[in-house]
Write a protein that holds these residues in place. Structure first.
Motif, short mmCIF file in Angstrom:
data_model
loop_
_atom_site.label_atom_id
_atom_site.label_comp_id
_atom_site.label_asym_id
_atom_site.label_seq_id
_atom_site.Cartn_x
_atom_site.Cartn_y
_atom_site.Cartn_z
N PRO A 1 6.45 72.41 -31.24
CA PRO A 1 6.24 71.02 -31.67
C PRO A 1 4.87 70.47 -31.32
N ARG A 2 4.17 71.17 -30.43
CA ARG A 2 2.86 70.73 -29.98
C ARG A 2 2.91 69.27 -29.51
N SER A 3 1.92 68.47 -29.83
CA SER A 3 1.87 67.11 -29.28
C SER A 3 2.86 66.14 -29.92
N LEU B 1 0.41 55.70 -23.29
CA LEU B 1 -0.57 56.76 -23.03
C LEU B 1 0.11 58.06 -22.64
N ALA B 2 1.24 57.99 -21.98
CA ALA B 2 1.98 59.20 -21.62
C ALA B 2 2.45 59.95 -22.87
N CYS B 3 2.58 59.23 -23.98
CA CYS B 3 3.02 59.82 -25.25
C CYS B 3 1.85 60.10 -26.19
N ALA B 4 0.63 59.90 -25.71
CA ALA B 4 -0.53 59.83 -26.61
C ALA B 4 -1.27 61.15 -26.79
N SER B 5 -1.92 61.25 -27.96
CA SER B 5 -2.99 62.23 -28.21
C SER B 5 -4.19 61.36 -28.60
N HIS B 6 -4.86 60.81 -27.60
CA HIS B 6 -5.82 59.74 -27.85
C HIS B 6 -7.21 60.26 -28.21
N ASN B 7 -8.04 59.35 -28.68
CA ASN B 7 -9.39 59.69 -29.15
C ASN B 7 -10.43 59.82 -28.05
N GLY B 8 -10.07 59.47 -26.81
CA GLY B 8 -11.06 59.47 -25.75
C GLY B 8 -12.01 58.30 -25.82
N ALA B 9 -11.57 57.23 -26.50
CA ALA B 9 -12.36 56.00 -26.57
C ALA B 9 -12.27 55.26 -25.23
N ALA B 10 -13.11 54.25 -25.07
CA ALA B 10 -13.12 53.50 -23.82
C ALA B 10 -11.76 52.88 -23.51
N ILE B 11 -11.05 52.42 -24.54
CA ILE B 11 -9.74 51.82 -24.30
C ILE B 11 -8.75 52.83 -23.71
N ASN C 1 -10.02 64.20 -22.38
CA ASN C 1 -9.03 65.04 -23.07
C ASN C 1 -7.97 64.17 -23.72
N ASN C 2 -7.60 64.51 -24.95
CA ASN C 2 -6.64 63.69 -25.68
C ASN C 2 -5.28 63.64 -25.00
N CYS C 3 -5.02 64.58 -24.10
CA CYS C 3 -3.74 64.63 -23.38
C CYS C 3 -3.82 64.06 -21.98
N SER C 4 -4.91 63.40 -21.61
CA SER C 4 -5.04 62.93 -20.23
C SER C 4 -3.99 61.89 -19.86
#
Length: 334
Positions: free
Chosen positions: A46-48, A76-86, A133-136
């Motif tokens: 299932p990956r992310s 955020l615990a569920c995120a694959s985020h962009n690494g933006a400041a937010i 990292n998108n998984c941080s």
């Protein structure tokens, strides 16, 4: 893996230039199949797309409440985020809250997908770190659970209590024993399941608010956090964020690498899971959007929907060149 079926076509002029096949399933509150395409029994990583499952022990253990985690941190615990400041400022603050640093993460460094953050690193002559990292966010959740449990620092090892808790949650909500695991891009184990199992898990989340047990309460909190903070789950220019914003409070959707996408639909009590066999993101985004249209959660002419489904292909001069669209017989009444 059984036979995949055509799901997405790419037309240029009168010629079918490319095509993408895959599998998809919609499950109800009982975990039964409402509709399917291809092979629901196909075994996938299932990956992310399953990060909300990996986050369940963070809540059911009591760790989230012990450390007073906010809805932003749960998103955020569920995120694959962009690494933006937010994203990075919140992850940094979360680690500070735990008395930890970037060095305690085990996800590895990643160049941020966010343009401003990427260019900022270049201008500052700095390299990306693990917080980018998108998984941080997911790993910050792992670290929170690990600190609560008193585990050793190598929390990504498959036999570590953190990952064993994630496996137990995964098998419970999918209703299946996982046949094995692979190492994800963030170095954590990614447990395999059938597409049906993944769809069943999403339906479990979709109906979590209707139940009163501890696990369901945790699932409902994670879904609400995702829908409340779509910008934290992915980021600007990303399908997860854009689609959730276009359906406020109606759905939580989550992409995964290699053409996986999941949908949690509380309003309908349904769960969706899909896998594009060639791993193409444009096809998984088109298919998920088509399913959301079919289920009446977003209009086909909504500008966000048109960004991912029935997408016009233009030349660099803006000339109409073709379209990316679902196959003609894909969308059907349920």
């Amino acid at each position: 893996m059984g036979k995949a079926v055509p799901l997405v076509e790419v037309w240029r002029g009168a010629l079918l230039e490319s095509a993408h096949s895959g599998h998809a399933v919609i499950c109800d509150a009982k975990g039964q199949i409402v509709a399917s395409w291809g092979d629901p029994q196909a075994v996938i990583y299932p990956r992310s797309s399953c990060k909300m499952i990996q986050a369940l022990p963070l809540l059911t253990s009591g760790a989230a409440d012990r450390y007073g985690l906010t809805t932003e941190q749960l998103a955020l615990a569920c995120a694959s985020h962009n690494g933006a400041a937010i994203h990075t400022t919140r992850v940094t603050k979360w680690l500070d809250q735990l008395g930890l640093t970037e060095a305690d993460l085990r996800c590895g460094p990643q160049d941020p997908a966010d343009t401003e953050a990427h260019e900022g690193l270049i201008l500052a002559h700095e390299k990306p770190c693990q917080i980018h990292n998108n998984c941080s966010g997911k790993h910050s959740g792992f670290l929170t659970l690990n600190q609560y449990m008193g585990g050793d620092p190598e929390y990504t090892e498959v036999d570590h209590p953190v990952q064993q808790a994630a496996l137990a949650a995964f098998e419970e909500v999918t209703g299946e024993d996982s046949p094995g695991y692979g190492i994800d891009g963030c170095s954590a184990p990614n447990f395999a399941t059938t597409l049906l199992g993944l769809g069943r898990a999403m339906a479990w989340f979709a109906t979590a608010g209707q139940r009163s047990d501890q696990g369901s309460a945790a699932g409902a909190r994670l879904v609400q956090a995702m829908m409340k903070h779509p910008e934290l789950v992915a980021g600007e220019g990303r399908a997860c964020t854009a689609l959730m914003r276009a359906m406020p409070g109606r759905a939580a959707v989550k992409t995964g690498a290699e053409g996986v996408f999941t949908g949690i639909l509380p309003e309908l009590g349904l769960g969706v899971a899909l896998k594009i066999t060639d791993g193409t993101t444009r096809a998984s985004e088109c298919t998920m959007t088509a399913l959301l249209i079919m289920l009446g959660l977003i209009e086909a002419e909504n500008p966000v929907a048109r960004s991912y489904c029935n997408v016009p292909i233009r030349s660099r001069r803006g000339l109409d060149a073709g379209v990316i669209r679902p196959v003609a017989d894909f969308i059907r009444p349920l």
